[in-house]
Scaffold this motif. Structure first.
Motif, PDB file in Angstrom:
ATOM      1  N   PRO A  58      34.302  42.495  50.929  1.00  0.00           N
ATOM      2  CA  PRO A  58      32.849  43.062  50.370  1.00  0.00           C
ATOM      3  C   PRO A  58      33.522  42.232  48.592  1.00  0.00           C
ATOM      4  O   PRO A  58      34.684  42.417  48.412  1.00  0.00           O
ATOM      5  CB  PRO A  58      32.298  44.582  50.091  1.00  0.00           C
ATOM      6  N   GLY A  59      32.390  42.386  47.093  1.00  0.00           N
ATOM      7  CA  GLY A  59      32.948  41.939  46.704  1.00  0.00           C
ATOM      8  C   GLY A  59      33.438  43.330  46.329  1.00  0.00           C
ATOM      9  O   GLY A  59      33.623  44.063  46.310  1.00  0.00           O
ATOM     10  N   SER A  60      35.165  43.173  45.676  1.00  0.00           N
ATOM     11  CA  SER A  60      35.697  43.786  44.978  1.00  0.00           C
ATOM     12  C   SER A  60      36.224  43.456  43.856  1.00  0.00           C
ATOM     13  O   SER A  60      36.901  42.084  44.318  1.00  0.00           O
ATOM     14  CB  SER A  60      36.551  44.460  46.428  1.00  0.00           C
ATOM     15  N   ARG A  61      37.612  44.400  43.109  1.00  0.00           N
ATOM     16  CA  ARG A  61      37.797  43.719  42.160  1.00  0.00           C
ATOM     17  C   ARG A  61      38.741  45.408  41.504  1.00  0.00           C
ATOM     18  O   ARG A  61      38.693  46.000  41.543  1.00  0.00           O
ATOM     19  CB  ARG A  61      37.102  43.365  41.156  1.00  0.00           C
ATOM     20  N   LEU A  62      40.301  45.238  41.133  1.00  0.00           N
ATOM     21  CA  LEU A  62      40.656  45.916  40.572  1.00  0.00           C
ATOM     22  C   LEU A  62      40.512  45.312  38.863  1.00  0.00           C
ATOM     23  O   LEU A  62      40.633  44.244  38.437  1.00  0.00           O
ATOM     24  CB  LEU A  62      42.128  45.760  40.841  1.00  0.00           C
ATOM     25  N   ALA A  63      40.458  46.632  37.998  1.00  0.00           N
ATOM     26  CA  ALA A  63      40.491  46.465  36.759  1.00  0.00           C
ATOM     27  C   ALA A  63      40.233  47.585  35.971  1.00  0.00           C
ATOM     28  O   ALA A  63      40.629  48.804  36.217  1.00  0.00           O
ATOM     29  CB  ALA A  63      38.280  46.516  36.229  1.00  0.00           C
ATOM     30  N   LEU A  87      39.619  40.635  44.202  1.00  0.00           N
ATOM     31  CA  LEU A  87      39.733  40.747  45.633  1.00  0.00           C
ATOM     32  C   LEU A  87      38.999  39.552  45.850  1.00  0.00           C
ATOM     33  O   LEU A  87      38.941  38.606  47.114  1.00  0.00           O
ATOM     34  CB  LEU A  87      40.080  41.781  46.408  1.00  0.00           C
ATOM     35  N   ALA A  88      37.720  39.881  45.714  1.00  0.00           N
ATOM     36  CA  ALA A  88      36.337  38.776  45.587  1.00  0.00           C
ATOM     37  C   ALA A  88      34.878  38.764  45.228  1.00  0.00           C
ATOM     38  O   ALA A  88      34.972  40.606  45.091  1.00  0.00           O
ATOM     39  CB  ALA A  88      35.814  39.485  47.503  1.00  0.00           C
ATOM     40  N   ASP A 127      24.787  47.923  54.523  1.00  0.00           N
ATOM     41  CA  ASP A 127      24.482  49.228  54.631  1.00  0.00           C
ATOM     42  C   ASP A 127      25.555  50.806  54.624  1.00  0.00           C
ATOM     43  O   ASP A 127      24.658  51.408  55.461  1.00  0.00           O
ATOM     44  CB  ASP A 127      23.066  49.929  55.266  1.00  0.00           C
ATOM     45  N   ARG A 128      26.679  49.764  54.716  1.00  0.00           N
ATOM     46  CA  ARG A 128      27.975  51.203  54.849  1.00  0.00           C
ATOM     47  C   ARG A 128      28.758  50.810  53.446  1.00  0.00           C
ATOM     48  O   ARG A 128      28.785  49.557  52.631  1.00  0.00           O
ATOM     49  CB  ARG A 128      28.676  50.680  55.720  1.00  0.00           C
ATOM     50  N   GLN A 129      28.911  51.591  53.456  1.00  0.00           N
ATOM     51  CA  GLN A 129      29.925  52.304  52.414  1.00  0.00           C
ATOM     52  C   GLN A 129      31.519  51.239  52.546  1.00  0.00           C
ATOM     53  O   GLN A 129      32.012  51.453  53.681  1.00  0.00           O
ATOM     54  CB  GLN A 129      30.556  53.395  51.762  1.00  0.00           C
ATOM     55  N   PRO A 130      31.267  50.768  51.553  1.00  0.00           N
ATOM     56  CA  PRO A 130      33.137  50.261  52.442  1.00  0.00           C
ATOM     57  C   PRO A 130      34.226  50.750  52.446  1.00  0.00           C
ATOM     58  O   PRO A 130      34.427  51.525  52.036  1.00  0.00           O
ATOM     59  CB  PRO A 130      33.395  48.783  51.032  1.00  0.00           C
ATOM     60  N   SER A 131      35.301  50.116  53.115  1.00  0.00           N
ATOM     61  CA  SER A 131      36.363  50.495  53.225  1.00  0.00           C
ATOM     62  C   SER A 131      37.519  50.319  52.955  1.00  0.00           C
ATOM     63  O   SER A 131      37.600  49.261  52.405  1.00  0.00           O
ATOM     64  CB  SER A 131      37.008  50.758  55.040  1.00  0.00           C
ATOM     65  N   ALA A 132      38.252  50.923  51.606  1.00  0.00           N
ATOM     66  CA  ALA A 132      39.115  50.638  50.353  1.00  0.00           C
ATOM     67  C   ALA A 132      39.340  52.321  49.471  1.00  0.00           C
ATOM     68  O   ALA A 132      39.541  52.732  50.061  1.00  0.00           O
ATOM     69  CB  ALA A 132      38.498  49.908  49.293  1.00  0.00           C
TER      70      ALA A 132
END
Length: 557
Positions: free
Chosen positions: A128-133, A143-144, A186-191
């Motif tokens: 999933p689109g993801s980042r540390l900010a 990350l993506a 339609d699911r919350q990502p596992s992070a």
């Protein structure tokens, strides 16, 4: 909606509110649609906000016999993104002046603060689109990229050869950070992410770690101390786009503390506000804080430190505990040699250098509480049989004295709702630096949890099953993004298991686990220590990702 006079805050970390009056923005409400049914007017208001759906029943007063409920299907709510707010590094407080911005100084020459994070890809290997900010939105690690709107459903994409994860390994940070990941299919990502602070010198010598938390509007923190030589700073971070107005409830050993200045604290979007708890509740050896936010949700933790004369007594990030309930479970409580602890805690100023359980009863009725402590080989006896009475509206401490050394799970039950946390300590010599950790009551393990494991040092997964039997599956995730083969632990009821975390797997640095549980209720934590030093930290396993929710809509006419 009535207007509130709210002071404006400059958009910067760790600041107090100053400036001119402003009006807090509010989300526009949807206009209700009304229809005459059988001559009676009814209304249904549906408000969509932040990915959630709220329903209201008919708003018009109705006489006896003039209305009846009408069954309605559940309304599906799209899953939201995952947001985890990581605390900033521990900072040394300069002075304790009340009513102005607290001033902080560099903590030490050897201090290091790092974030580890894991974002799990979909079954087809798409991250999933993801980042540390930063809290203000500046990207530190991407990350993506966010998936394009035109991208098809996950089922139409080719299957990946192996599971994939996005990983942040030992990312140095100097302020509050945010791990965010977009919803997927339609699911919350596992992070999940975790921040760890370590220092080998200075007044804040020791180790402090915290899982990066999902912001909330009602949080409970147990374990603060504002007595002589103890410093407690509450940090409130707002990662949302809406202002948050925060009110604090303070519970001490003698009951609820009425503190001017504890209400209406404004935390602007993208900022952190620091509150010196000694300015609100001075001289409290036991202090719990309830944080309630109107408007934007906030993340909250307490930077707690101890200085006995010139000797550092440790530093810790106190994280929110489970909300008050009739039963609480705490795991990851690592206890030292009881004989050495008895001699140390008997010295003046060292009462908080030993393990203990703190119980906060927010209601108006006293609680009769039963405490059970489970180690590797079963339940251990507590002085007095483990039954205590905790006063209403106050914080009660129960020493865990005489318990043999080792990791433990503490199960606590009562006839009145309460919340709890347990203190563990390291160091048996009064002249040497020591450290401590707070383990909050946590939720039961479920089907999938992302558990980042900070490094380096000695690291352990701690699992407890108070009753029945549970099977825990734990799957390593390494810095190269690979998800490796799972291992399993079968835990007998009334025991605690300790699993040492390796430094690497298949030649790549280990940064976390995927954890799932089956069987009877089980609980988990990460225990962090350091070779050759008296460092200790614990982190409860955070709740797993939520899928698509369904909200009932009640109709009446």
């Amino acid at each position: 909606m009535p207007r509130d006079d709210i002071p404006d805050i400059p958009d910067k970390p760790d600041t107090a509110d100053t400036g001119h009056d402003a009006t807090e923005p509010t989300a526009p409400a949807a206009r209700p649609r009304t229809r005459r049914l059988g001559g009676v007017l009814a209304a249904v208001v549906l408000v969509a906000a932040g990915g959630g759906l709220v329903s209201a029943t008919a708003l018009t007063p109705q006489g006896p016999g003039s209305s009846r409920p009408v069954a309605a299907p559940l309304a599906a709510v799209p899953a939201g993104s995952s947001v985890g707010v990581c605390p900033g590094p521990a900072r040394l407080l300069e002075g304790a002046t009340v009513g102005i911005d607290p001033q902080f100084s560099p903590e030490s020459a050897t201090a290091r603060s790092n974030v580890n994070a894991v974002v799990l890809g979909s079954g087809s290997g798409v991250l999933p689109g993801s980042r540390l900010a930063s809290l203000t939105g500046s990207t530190l690690v991407e990350l993506a990229k966010a998936a394009p709107v035109s991208e098809g459903p996950a089922a139409t994409r080719p299957a990946a050869a192996a599971p994939l994860a996005g990983v942040v390994a030992q990312q140095g940070v100097d302020d509050v950070t945010v791990l965010s990941a977009d919803a997927q299919a339609d699911r919350q990502p596992s992070a999940g992410a975790a921040m760890r602070y370590t220092a080998e010198d200075g007044d804040l010598r020791g180790s402090a770690a915290a899982a990066c938390q999902q912001p909330g509007n009602d949080l409970w923190l147990v374990g603060a101390n504002t007595a002589l030589g103890r410093t407690a700073v509450l940090k409130l971070s707002n990662a949302s786009g809406s202002p948050a107005t925060v009110s604090l409830e303070l519970f001490g050993a003698e009951g609820l503390i009425q503190a001017p200045g504890s209400r209406g604290l404004l935390v602007a979007p993208g900022t952190t506000r620091s509150v010196i708890l000694a300015g609100l509740a001075p001289g409290q050896e036991r202090l719990s804080v309830r944080v309630r936010s109107a408007g934007g949700p906030v993340a909250a933790h307490i930077q707690q430190s101890v200085l006995r004369g010139l000797t550092p007594g440790g530093v810790e990030f106190i994280a929110p505990a489970a909300a008050p309930a009739l039963r609480q479970v705490i795991t990851g409580v690592d206890i030292q040699d009881p004989a050495g602890l008895a001699g140390l805690t008997a010295r003046p100023g060292f009462a908080d250098a030993g393990p203990a359980l703190q119980l906060t009863v927010p209601g108006s009725a006293d609680a009769v509480i039963a405490i059970k402590v489970f180690g590797r080989d079963g339940q251990k006896a507590l002085p007095g049989g483990g039954v205590v009475t905790a006063k209403a509206g106050s914080v009660t401490e129960v020493p865990l004295a005489g318990v043999p050394a080792g990791p433990y799970t503490v199960s606590v039950s009562s006839d009145v709702s309460f919340t709890a946390a347990a203190r563990a300590t390291r160091g048996l010599t009064a002249e040497d630096a020591s450290d401590f950790a707070w383990s909050p009551a946590s939720a039961r393990l479920g089907s999938q949890h992302v558990v980042p494991v900070p490094g380096p040092g000695e690291r352990f997964l701690i699992f407890g099953a108070p009753e029945g039997r549970a099977t825990i599956s734990y799957t390593p995730v390494t810095a190269d993004g690979k998800v490796h083969a799972a291992a399993a632990a079968d835990i007998a009821g009334g025991t605690t298991a300790s699993i040492k975390v390796p430094a690497d797997v298949a030649g790549s640095q280990l940064v976390g686990y995927l954890v799932s549980a089956a069987g009877d209720p089980a609980y988990g934590a990460v225990l962090l220590q350091q070779d050759g030093r008296q460092d200790i930290s614990t982190m409860a396993v955070a709740p797993g990702a939520a899928g698509q929710e369904q909200v009932p809509v009640t109709l009446g006419y």
